[in-house]
Design an enzyme around this catalytic site. Structure first.
Site, PDB file in Angstrom:
ATOM      1  CE  LYS A  52      -3.831  -2.668   2.047  1.00  0.00           C
ATOM      2  NZ  LYS A  52      -4.173  -2.873   3.445  1.00  0.00           N
ATOM      3  CD  GLN A  96      -3.406  -4.472   6.690  1.00  0.00           C
ATOM      4  OE1 GLN A  96      -3.209  -3.471   5.853  1.00  0.00           O
ATOM      5  NE2 GLN A  96      -4.018  -5.781   6.278  1.00  0.00           N
ATOM      6  CG  ASP A 119      -9.716  -0.371   4.553  1.00  0.00           C
ATOM      7  OD1 ASP A 119      -9.588  -0.817   3.396  1.00  0.00           O
ATOM      8  OD2 ASP A 119      -9.016  -0.921   5.659  1.00  0.00           O
TER       9      ASP A 119
END
Ligand code: NAD
Length: 280
Positions: A52, A96, A119
């Site tokens: 990422k 994460q 997200d």
């Protein structure tokens, strides 16, 4: 029949170039910022976070990495997310997952400001997705839709079977397929006669986390097969679909690696641009 491959790597690279061009028109100090929080030392998470960060650098997004030790307390992560919520340089916040054992990821996700929830996991965005609102859509499902669209096949009225009911993949991809007028069935670990359900599907999305779970005998001739699974088997990556037998039956199929994976990262970049107002 031998299926055509849906080349996620190539499609993702094309989208990445488009995003890069968009960002290049934005002055340096106004460029989008993505904050990534990684707690603990899970090796797979470290790899994903590294990918990422690399993608951000390649297309011109400012990435702000926050690495916390595996011993970090719930309060430490909440405090960090609250700080990022208030930081004007940060347009998207990604925590994460999974968090180290003992930490409550639901509470952490609920702390992220919905308009920085890159997200799309916050209940506000999940709710908007199901009610047809203007949601930030989770990256993997959004990538899957782009892969399906790349085939040029009209999804309207198709039978879609999603295997897996996670908040990250199974549920949101079901909402997206429904919004595109598919008849959607969601299968999970307690589904009875799963192979017979999958055999009805014009579109199969496998998001289970079990290598080679979906075999060719479960695939209706001509179906489109999207393999979300990332499993490590003997040092190699395997999907949730047994590629060799499924590609004998399907019309289109995604490979692993090189299918859904690259799309997830590029959609994360796209969501960051959307939250920063670079992309409407
Ligand atoms: P998860 O573990 O949260 O959910 C798995 C789902 O599979 C559950 O809903 C469960 O009911 C279902 N399941 C488990 N065993 C089953 C069985 N025997 N029969 C039917 N259903 C069964 O997983 P997830 O986060 O949705 O991820 C699924 C897979 O996709 C994993 O391999 C993960 O690594 C991968 N993944 C890939 C990407 C990507 O970018 N390619 C992104 C997210 C997840």
């Amino acid at each position: 029949m031998s299926a055509a491959i849906i080349d996620g790597k190539r499609i993702a690279a094309g989208i990445k170039e488009e995003l890069k061009a968009l960002i290049s028109a934005v002055p340096q100090e106004e460029r989008p910022g993505l904050a990534v929080v990684l707690a603990g030392d899970d090796p797979a998470s470290a790899v994903y976070v590294g990918q990422k960060e690399k993608s951000c650098n390649e297309i011109g997004i400012h990435s702000f990495m926050h690495r916390l030790p595996g011993t970090a307390a719930q309060g430490d992560i909440i405090e960090l997310v609250e700080k990022l919520n208030g930081d004007p340089k940060v347009h998207g916040i990604l925590v994460q997952l999974p968090l180290p054992n003992g930490l409550d990821s639901d509470q952490v996700i609920a702390t992220i400001r919905p308009d920085k929830d890159v997200d799309g996991f916050h209940a506000v965005n999940a709710g908007k997705l199901w009610t047809g609102g203007d949601a930030i859509v989770p990256c993997t499902p959004m990538g899957i839709m782009a892969l399906l669209d790349s085939t040029g096949v009209d999804l309207k009225g198709m039978d879609a079977v999603v295997i897996g009911r996670s908040n990250i993949v199974g549920k949101p991809i079901s909402a997206l397929l429904l919004s595109r007028h598919c008849t959607v069935t969601i299968c999970h670990s307690r589904t009875r006669n799963l192979p017979s359900v999958v055999r009805r599907a014009d579109v199969v999305v496998a998001a289970i986390g079990k290598p080679n779970f979906v075999t060719g005998d479960m695939i209706k001739p001509g179906a489109i097969v999207i393999d979300v699974g990332i499993n490590r088997v003997g040092g190699k990556l395997a999907g949730d679909v047994e590629f060799a037998s499924a590609s004998e039956k399907a019309s289109w199929i995604t490979p692993v690696p090189g299918g859904v994976g690259p799309m997830t990262i590029v959609m994360l970049m796209k969501n960051t641009l959307q939250l920063a107002g670079v992309l409407k």
